[in-house]
Scaffold this active site. Structure first.
Site, mmCIF file in Angstrom:
data_model
loop_
_atom_site.group_PDB
_atom_site.id
_atom_site.type_symbol
_atom_site.label_atom_id
_atom_site.label_comp_id
_atom_site.label_asym_id
_atom_site.label_seq_id
_atom_site.Cartn_x
_atom_site.Cartn_y
_atom_site.Cartn_z
ATOM 1 C CD1 TRP A 34 -9.326 52.016 21.504
ATOM 2 C CD2 TRP A 34 -10.567 51.381 19.768
ATOM 3 N NE1 TRP A 34 -10.377 52.897 21.392
ATOM 4 C CE2 TRP A 34 -11.150 52.534 20.332
ATOM 5 C CE3 TRP A 34 -11.176 50.823 18.646
ATOM 6 C CZ2 TRP A 34 -12.310 53.121 19.853
ATOM 7 C CZ3 TRP A 34 -12.338 51.405 18.156
ATOM 8 C CH2 TRP A 34 -12.894 52.528 18.756
ATOM 9 C CD1 TRP A 36 -5.967 49.384 25.335
ATOM 10 C CD2 TRP A 36 -5.131 48.281 27.096
ATOM 11 N NE1 TRP A 36 -6.816 49.567 26.393
ATOM 12 C CE2 TRP A 36 -6.331 48.911 27.483
ATOM 13 C CE3 TRP A 36 -4.431 47.539 28.037
ATOM 14 C CZ2 TRP A 36 -6.851 48.797 28.783
ATOM 15 C CZ3 TRP A 36 -4.941 47.425 29.320
ATOM 16 C CH2 TRP A 36 -6.131 48.052 29.677
ATOM 17 C CG ASP A 37 -9.042 46.900 22.454
ATOM 18 O OD1 ASP A 37 -8.738 48.009 22.931
ATOM 19 O OD2 ASP A 37 -10.079 46.280 22.764
ATOM 20 C CE1 TYR A 82 -15.390 55.043 20.265
ATOM 21 C CE2 TYR A 82 -14.300 56.651 18.853
ATOM 22 C CZ TYR A 82 -14.424 56.023 20.073
ATOM 23 O OH TYR A 82 -13.588 56.366 21.107
ATOM 24 C CD GLN A 102 -6.169 52.319 24.243
ATOM 25 O OE1 GLN A 102 -5.798 51.574 23.327
ATOM 26 N NE2 GLN A 102 -7.428 52.395 24.607
ATOM 27 C CG ASP A 164 -11.941 54.737 28.891
ATOM 28 O OD1 ASP A 164 -10.780 54.300 28.867
ATOM 29 O OD2 ASP A 164 -12.696 54.691 27.905
ATOM 30 N NE ARG A 198 -19.633 53.447 27.036
ATOM 31 C CZ ARG A 198 -18.397 53.293 26.555
ATOM 32 N NH1 ARG A 198 -17.792 52.118 26.629
ATOM 33 N NH2 ARG A 198 -17.752 54.303 25.999
ATOM 34 C CE1 TYR A 350 -15.626 50.870 28.934
ATOM 35 C CE2 TYR A 350 -15.282 53.133 29.609
ATOM 36 C CZ TYR A 350 -15.103 52.134 28.691
ATOM 37 O OH TYR A 350 -14.416 52.405 27.525
ATOM 38 C CD1 TRP A 351 -12.725 51.193 31.824
ATOM 39 C CD2 TRP A 351 -11.350 49.814 32.926
ATOM 40 N NE1 TRP A 351 -12.067 50.412 30.893
ATOM 41 C CE2 TRP A 351 -11.217 49.564 31.544
ATOM 42 C CE3 TRP A 351 -10.574 49.058 33.815
ATOM 43 C CZ2 TRP A 351 -10.351 48.597 31.029
ATOM 44 C CZ3 TRP A 351 -9.705 48.110 33.298
ATOM 45 C CH2 TRP A 351 -9.608 47.883 31.925
ATOM 46 C CD GLU A 394 -16.451 47.239 26.544
ATOM 47 O OE1 GLU A 394 -17.678 47.347 26.301
ATOM 48 O OE2 GLU A 394 -15.668 48.213 26.501
#
Ligand code: DGY
Length: 420
Positions: A34, A36-37, A82, A102, A164, A198, A350-351, A394
């Site tokens: 990924w 930005w990872d 995935y 991203q 996300d 999620r 998550y976000w 995470e």
């Protein structure tokens, strides 16, 4: 746990997630590279294997498109754990990639790595080779995503924002009508992580609907400006790009590349664009819905990133710090991804509430740049405590500190190594 043991553990996470030159964020849940990872993870590698750190970027740029776009996922090797994989994206690139981008952290981290490298000649060689590729990527952003020169990038997918399922996107995403002909699919994320951590199914259906819209538009950005029902300015993208352009300018200067005038014009434009996102009443910068042309009135962790971009006045910086301190009274661990007093705050999802170590790192850099050392230090200590209590997760619950989402997470481990 003593610092040395934590460091050993962080290095082990990166080594375990290494796939011959690129690092998966975590096995199973995110089995590819990924964008930005990769940036944050390279900062971690840099602490103990400089050659390997530069390699991360070489593999990342194998995914760059001819038009300069750097996709958010590079599918270097087939993996079935995935979804959506390369077939669903249908971008016909070699190696296969997704079709969106991203937050563009790479220029800043290349500059940082060049500045701090022990092996100077290796760093110069690698950064010099990367420079024109990064420039092409930033040109793509400016000319394809900001054609009206408003100083804000059009972001076409919640996945592009990095955050996300932030509540900031709820209203804009609700305008995306779920495609009744959407090809059936099986989510894989919820087989790795508890669904309560999620995004909801209704969000996923819209994420996938957007993907079909891009395919129908043949990933033509100019068509997407007209046809995409989701267009927002994301503080994460805009602030990261602003700082990345400042660092690209330094790289241009360093290598005598002669691109300074063009890059300086971009910087002036985004400085104005981001300043216009200030909300005096909330004491924060806000994301912006570009279709409705209205501010999105949800405080998020990215609301503090104009500090990282380095664009706010002293007075606004002080207001931001006051707001951050008031959030800090609501939670044990800064910085929750959503204002903890907002009705849509969900501390485990998550976000929508959890703390992310990488965003903490960016905010702490910004605070330190403005001289708010005590506030930067609180964020560092909170983040370290989370590593100690819950390992390299995470993301984390801002009150209990519980580790959430995927485990043995590369960019989280890298933040321990790179937080000097
Ligand atoms: C995911 O699949 O959850 C990613 O964030 C999108 O790239």
């Amino acid at each position: 746990m003593p610092q040395e043991m934590l460091e050993q553990e962080a290095m082990r996470v990166l080594q375990t997630n290494d796939r011959e030159g690129f690092t998966v964020p975590t096995a199973g849940l995110y089995p590819f590279q990924w964008l930005w990872d990769a940036g944050f993870t390279a900062l971690g590698w840099m602490k103990f294997d400089e050659n390997r750190a530069w390699r991360e970027f070489e593999l990342l740029f194998q995914g760059q498109w001819a038009n300069g776009m750097l996709p958010h996922i590079i599918f270097h090797k087939p993996e079935s754990s995935y979804f959506p994989g390369p077939n669903r994206w249908g971008t016909h690139h070699t190696p296969p990639t997704s079709g969106i981008t991203q937050p563009p952290v790479i220029a800043s981290f290349v500059h940082r790595m060049l500045e701090r490298a022990k092996d100077r000649s290796l760093a110069e060689e690698k950064a010099r080779a990367l420079y024109p590729k990064i420039l092409a990527y930033h040109r793509w952003f400016k000319y394809q995503r900001d054609p009206d020169n408003r100083g804000l990038m059009n972001t076409f997918h919640p996945w592009e924002t990095g955050a996300d399922n932030s509540p900031a996107w709820d209203e804009a995403l609700a305008q995306v009508e779920i495609d009744p002909t959407l090809p059936p699919y099986t989510r894989r994320d919820t087989s790795h992580v508890d669904p309560s951590q999620r995004p909801h199914q209704s969000e996923y259906d819209r994420y996938l609907t957007l993907l079909e819209i891009y395919k129908r538009a043949d990933y033509d950005q100019i068509r997407l400006h007209k046809e995409c029902p989701f267009r927002i300015a994301s503080l994460l993208v805009d602030c990261v790009l602003h700082r990345a352009n400042c660092d690209l300018l330094r790289l241009s200067h360093y290598f005598g590349a002669g691109d300074e005038a063009e890059i300086t014009a971009w910087i002036k434009s985004s400085q104005m664009g981001i300043e216009n996102l200030w909300d005096e009443e909330m004491g924060l910068y806000l994301n912006h819905d570009l279709i409705q042309d209205k501010p999105i009135r949800v405080g998020v962790s990215a609301s503090f990133l104009p500090l990282y971009a380095g664009i706010c006045s002293r007075q606004r910086a002080k207001r931001l710090v006051q707001t951050l301190e008031s959030w800090g009274q609501q939670v044990r661990y800064l910085v929750p991804s959503t204002d903890p007093t907002h009705p849509k705050y969900e501390p485990q999802r998550y976000w929508r509430g959890p703390v992310w170590a990488v965003v903490n790192r960016l905010i702490a850099w910004g605070l330190a740049d403005y001289g708010f050392i005590k506030n930067a230090e609180r964020i560092r200590q909170d983040t370290y405590k989370l590593f100690e209590v819950s390992g390299f997760s995470e993301y984390y619950h801002p009150s209990t500190g519980a580790g959430l989402g995927g485990g043995s997470f590369s960019w989280t481990a890298a933040m321990l190594l790179a937080w000097e």
